[in-house]
Design an enzyme around this catalytic site. Structure first.
Site, PDB file in Angstrom:
ATOM      1  N   HIS A 180       0.864  -1.192   0.000  1.00  0.00           N
ATOM      2  CA  HIS A 180       0.000   0.000   0.000  1.00  0.00           C
ATOM      3  C   HIS A 180       0.898   1.239   0.000  1.00  0.00           C
ATOM      4  O   HIS A 180       1.989   1.216   0.588  1.00  0.00           O
ATOM      5  CB  HIS A 180      -0.903  -0.025   1.236  1.00  0.00           C
ATOM      6  CG  HIS A 180      -1.992   1.000   1.161  1.00  0.00           C
ATOM      7  ND1 HIS A 180      -1.770   2.329   1.454  1.00  0.00           N
ATOM      8  CD2 HIS A 180      -3.285   0.896   0.785  1.00  0.00           C
ATOM      9  CE1 HIS A 180      -2.908   3.009   1.274  1.00  0.00           C
ATOM     10  NE2 HIS A 180      -3.840   2.151   0.869  1.00  0.00           N
ATOM     11  N   GLU A 225      -3.562   2.981  -7.222  1.00  0.00           N
ATOM     12  CA  GLU A 225      -3.858   4.043  -6.264  1.00  0.00           C
ATOM     13  C   GLU A 225      -2.837   5.166  -6.362  1.00  0.00           C
ATOM     14  O   GLU A 225      -1.818   5.130  -5.667  1.00  0.00           O
ATOM     15  CB  GLU A 225      -3.831   3.485  -4.838  1.00  0.00           C
ATOM     16  CG  GLU A 225      -4.898   2.477  -4.531  1.00  0.00           C
ATOM     17  CD  GLU A 225      -5.228   2.458  -3.033  1.00  0.00           C
ATOM     18  OE1 GLU A 225      -6.393   2.247  -2.724  1.00  0.00           O
ATOM     19  OE2 GLU A 225      -4.328   2.672  -2.218  1.00  0.00           O
TER      20      GLU A 225
HETATM   21  O1  G3P Z   1      -6.578   1.486   0.533  1.00  0.00           O
HETATM   22  C1  G3P Z   1      -7.548   2.352   0.075  1.00  0.00           C
HETATM   23  C2  G3P Z   1      -7.069   3.702  -0.111  1.00  0.00           C
HETATM   24  O2  G3P Z   1      -5.755   4.024   0.004  1.00  0.00           O
HETATM   25  C3  G3P Z   1      -7.942   4.665  -0.767  1.00  0.00           C
HETATM   26  O3  G3P Z   1      -8.214   5.558   0.248  1.00  0.00           O
HETATM   27  O4  G3P Z   1      -9.520   7.191   1.429  1.00  0.00           O
HETATM   28  O5  G3P Z   1      -9.012   7.532  -0.986  1.00  0.00           O
HETATM   29  O6  G3P Z   1     -10.637   5.759  -0.303  1.00  0.00           O
HETATM   30  P1  G3P Z   1      -9.415   6.568   0.079  1.00  0.00           P
END
Ligand code: G3P
Length: 224
Positions: free
Chosen positions: A94, A142
């Site tokens: 992550h 991400e």
């Molecule tokens: O692991 C999920 C993440 O990093 C996304 O976070 O708060 O943008 O949904 P968020």
């Protein structure tokens, strides 16, 4: 081994909102939503609560695992131990807990040998290329700058999802894409699916919502 078609993976991170007994409440809300619309909901709680939460009988995964041995490895999160506590898999790499690529490779294999699923995160297209070669079950895109901002990657940077889907297809026929970062509503989820994602990795959009149950139901209804 458990498999998922189009999962909604909710990372609880270490948000204060889920501290203490609230982590149980959010898992119960997720279970209720999953019963109501037959969707696949997976929860990634802080690793210390895996044993207690896995008893609720909703799939639980770890937020992180370490590439260290069973035995005298104080403070590390060991795949075999979290499996014994009921975890069915883990997030790896992550952006808030990055690890080296050789370790990612080892952990994907180790989880597979244990019949556990791996969700490897990648923050840009170069990392997508590298980690998809390790053949995780899921690769989560991400971009770190969008995490927790409430602006969905599927809208702010749709090309990164499209390009990742293409790149991954050329490298592996089995790796599937999850879309994460900034997802807040069902329209963000619809857009992610249109772009080729096969599930969602989300945190603040659920944790910070006024009703966990309603938000989980809204998002998961698009995925079932
Ligand atoms: O692991 C999920 C993440 O990093 C996304 O976070 O708060 O943008 O949904 P968020």
């Amino acid at each position: 081994m458990i498999t998922f078609d189009k999962p909604l993976v909710i990372n609880l991170k270490n948000y204060n909102e889920i501290s203490g007994d609230n982590s149980r409440k959010i898992v119960m809300d997720a279970k209720k939503a999953s019963f109501s619309n037959h969707s696949e909901i997976v929860i990634a709680p802080p690793p210390s609560s895996i044993l207690a939460l896995s008893r609720i009988k909703l799939p639980i995964i770890s937020q992180h695992v370490d590439d260290v041995a069973l035995g005298a490895t104080t403070g590390f999160i060991v795949p075999e131990i979290i499996k014994s506590y009921g975890a069915v898999g883990s997030i790896i790499n992550h952006s808030e807990h990055k690890i080296e690529h050789p370790q990612i490779k080892n952990l994907v294999k180790r989880l597979r040998d244990l019949e556990m699923i791996s969700i490897v995160c990648a923050e840009n297209i170069n990392e997508v290329k590298t980690v998809s070669r390790f053949s995780p079950d899921f690769l989560a895109i991400e971009p770190p700058e969008l995490i927790g901002k409430g602006v969905a990657v599927s809208k702010a940077n749709p090309s990164i999802i499209k390009d990742s889907v293409q790149v991954v297809k050329q490298i592996s026929s089995t790796v599937r894409i999850l879309c994460g970062a900034g997802i807040v509503d069902k329209y963000d989820v619809e857009k992610a699916l249109e772009l080729g994602a096969e599930g969602i990795l989300i945190s603040s959009g659920v944790i910070k919502s006024s009703s966990w149950y309603n938000k989980i139901l809204e998002l998961s209804s698009v995925l079932k």
